[in-house]
Design an enzyme around this catalytic site. Sequence first.
Site, short mmCIF file in Angstrom:
data_model
loop_
_atom_site.label_atom_id
_atom_site.label_comp_id
_atom_site.label_asym_id
_atom_site.label_seq_id
_atom_site.Cartn_x
_atom_site.Cartn_y
_atom_site.Cartn_z
N ARG A 23 -3.42 -6.13 -8.29
CA ARG A 23 -4.61 -5.50 -7.69
C ARG A 23 -4.72 -4.02 -8.04
O ARG A 23 -5.14 -3.18 -7.26
CB ARG A 23 -4.62 -5.69 -6.16
CG ARG A 23 -4.44 -7.13 -5.68
CD ARG A 23 -5.31 -8.11 -6.45
NE ARG A 23 -5.23 -9.47 -5.92
CZ ARG A 23 -4.98 -10.55 -6.67
NH1 ARG A 23 -4.76 -10.45 -7.97
NH2 ARG A 23 -4.97 -11.74 -6.13
N ALA A 59 -5.58 -1.25 -5.14
CA ALA A 59 -4.92 -1.51 -3.84
C ALA A 59 -3.98 -0.38 -3.44
O ALA A 59 -3.17 -0.55 -2.53
CB ALA A 59 -4.16 -2.83 -3.91
N GLU A 109 -8.07 7.50 -2.55
CA GLU A 109 -7.73 8.88 -2.93
C GLU A 109 -8.21 9.16 -4.36
O GLU A 109 -8.80 10.21 -4.64
CB GLU A 109 -6.23 9.11 -2.82
CG GLU A 109 -5.75 9.03 -1.37
CD GLU A 109 -4.27 9.32 -1.22
OE1 GLU A 109 -3.46 8.55 -1.78
OE2 GLU A 109 -3.93 10.30 -0.55
N GLU A 129 -2.12 3.24 5.60
CA GLU A 129 -0.85 3.97 5.61
C GLU A 129 -0.12 3.85 6.94
O GLU A 129 1.10 3.72 6.98
CB GLU A 129 -1.10 5.46 5.28
CG GLU A 129 -1.27 5.76 3.80
CD GLU A 129 -2.66 5.46 3.24
OE1 GLU A 129 -3.52 4.90 3.96
OE2 GLU A 129 -2.90 5.78 2.07
C1 1HE Z 1 0.65 -5.12 -4.40
C2 1HE Z 1 -0.15 -4.18 -3.72
C3 1HE Z 1 0.38 -2.87 -3.54
C4 1HE Z 1 -1.25 -6.02 -3.82
N1 1HE Z 1 1.61 -2.62 -4.01
N2 1HE Z 1 1.87 -4.82 -4.85
N3 1HE Z 1 -1.86 -0.46 -0.10
C5 1HE Z 1 -1.96 -1.48 0.77
O1 1HE Z 1 -1.38 -1.47 1.84
C6 1HE Z 1 -2.81 -2.64 0.35
C7 1HE Z 1 -1.93 -3.84 0.06
N4 1HE Z 1 -2.68 -4.92 -0.56
C8 1HE Z 1 -3.50 -5.74 0.14
O2 1HE Z 1 -3.73 -5.59 1.34
C9 1HE Z 1 -4.14 -6.87 -0.62
O3 1HE Z 1 -3.38 -7.09 -1.81
C10 1HE Z 1 -5.61 -6.60 -1.03
C11 1HE Z 1 -6.49 -6.67 0.21
C12 1HE Z 1 -5.79 -5.25 -1.72
C13 1HE Z 1 -6.06 -7.69 -2.05
O4 1HE Z 1 -5.83 -8.99 -1.51
P1 1HE Z 1 -5.73 -10.27 -2.51
O5 1HE Z 1 -5.69 -11.47 -1.62
O6 1HE Z 1 -6.77 -10.18 -3.55
O7 1HE Z 1 -4.34 -10.10 -3.28
P2 1HE Z 1 -2.84 -10.39 -2.76
O8 1HE Z 1 -2.55 -11.85 -2.85
O9 1HE Z 1 -2.57 -9.71 -1.47
O10 1HE Z 1 -1.96 -9.61 -3.85
C14 1HE Z 1 -1.81 -10.10 -5.18
C15 1HE Z 1 -0.52 -9.51 -5.73
O11 1HE Z 1 -0.64 -8.09 -5.79
C16 1HE Z 1 0.67 -9.78 -4.82
O12 1HE Z 1 1.83 -9.89 -5.64
P3 1HE Z 1 2.45 -11.34 -6.03
O13 1HE Z 1 3.61 -11.03 -6.92
O14 1HE Z 1 2.80 -11.99 -4.74
O15 1HE Z 1 1.32 -12.08 -6.76
C17 1HE Z 1 0.79 -8.52 -4.01
O16 1HE Z 1 2.10 -8.26 -3.52
C18 1HE Z 1 0.42 -7.49 -5.05
N5 1HE Z 1 -0.05 -6.25 -4.45
N6 1HE Z 1 -1.32 -4.76 -3.38
C19 1HE Z 1 2.33 -3.58 -4.63
N7 1HE Z 1 -0.33 -1.89 -2.94
C20 1HE Z 1 -0.02 8.32 -2.81
S1 1HE Z 1 0.12 7.70 -1.28
C21 1HE Z 1 -0.96 6.38 -1.14
C22 1HE Z 1 -0.53 5.50 -0.02
C23 1HE Z 1 -1.16 4.15 -0.13
O17 1HE Z 1 -1.81 3.81 -1.06
S2 1HE Z 1 -0.84 3.14 1.20
C24 1HE Z 1 -1.80 1.71 0.89
C25 1HE Z 1 -1.05 0.70 0.09
#
Ligand code: 1HE
Length: 258
Positions: A23, A59, A109, A129
């Site tokens: 993502r 994401a 961001e 966060e």
């Molecule tokens: C990830 C990440 C990630 C997905 N880091 N691997 N960001 C978040 O807290 C958002 C986290 N992500 C989500 O809530 C969802 O992935 C989404 C709503 C964005 C998309 O959902 P979806 O159903 O399309 O995808 P998914 O099945 O949740 O994710 C697909 C894969 O992407 C899955 O990995 P897989 O190996 O199991 O296939 C997820 O683990 C991976 N993935 N998002 C790592 N963020 C400079 S400071 C900034 C601080 C922040 O950004 S905090 C917010 C972090």
Amino acid sequence: MAFVEYELQGDVAILRLNRPDKRNAMSDAMVADLAVAVDRANSEAKSAVICGNGKHFCAGLDLAEHSEKTVMEGVAGSRAWHAVFSRIQHGQIPFVSALHGAVVGGGLELASNTHIRVADPETYFALPEGQRGIFVGGSGSVNITRLMGVSRMMDLMLTGRVLSVEEAERCSVVNYIAEPGKAFDKALELAQRIATNAPLTNYLVVNALQRIHDSGYDEGLFFESMVASMTQTTPEAQERLRAFLEKRAKRLDIPAAE
Ligand code: 1HE
């Protein structure tokens, strides 16, 4: 640049976040690739579009990578984001972001460092966060807050609630809501139009406006006079003004009267 695709289309650079299976979560390697692409765009294009491959724009932070970091590694990571984002916000050219799907955490961001944000109608925004036990680290406390204000920023960070595109437009996070599936096309159209402006004016819009706003009233007006006079005396401005007076320049697109 495995994690960011780069293309120059005429005068417009197109930067595509390219980690769709995760993502477009931003790993350190992706931030490094983004820096290379941003520098290239600043050096050879007149404007740029940033978009994401796959179902989502971005994401946010790569949570897998960041669960393992020490305090100092975390600081260095955040400062690396600041460095590349400031080359977007205060670089040589305007950047337009084309948003779709999730624009979450660090993805928001990134978007907040671009100069214009265009979104598909199904785009959503969040700052999870709080739920992850971390804090914004990619300039969000400054740049997202500038767009939506401290009160809304607190709401998003404390509750983790998801903002719709209409709400995002109401609080200045989104400038344009595109037709379904057309955010990229609309962003490209805007970037192409921006690329026809005088490059010095574009440079000053992205470098002077926010700084003027951040300074005191009197300093802001003084700074504005310097910038205005500097642009008016360039040969490019003089030719553009002459072109208008000699009816060679395009007029404003005024909507036709009913
Ligand atoms: C990830 C990440 C990630 C997905 N880091 N691997 N960001 C978040 O807290 C958002 C986290 N992500 C989500 O809530 C969802 O992935 C989404 C709503 C964005 C998309 O959902 P979806 O159903 O399309 O995808 P998914 O099945 O949740 O994710 C697909 C894969 O992407 C899955 O990995 P897989 O190996 O199991 O296939 C997820 O683990 C991976 N993935 N998002 C790592 N963020 C400079 S400071 C900034 C601080 C922040 O950004 S905090 C917010 C972090």
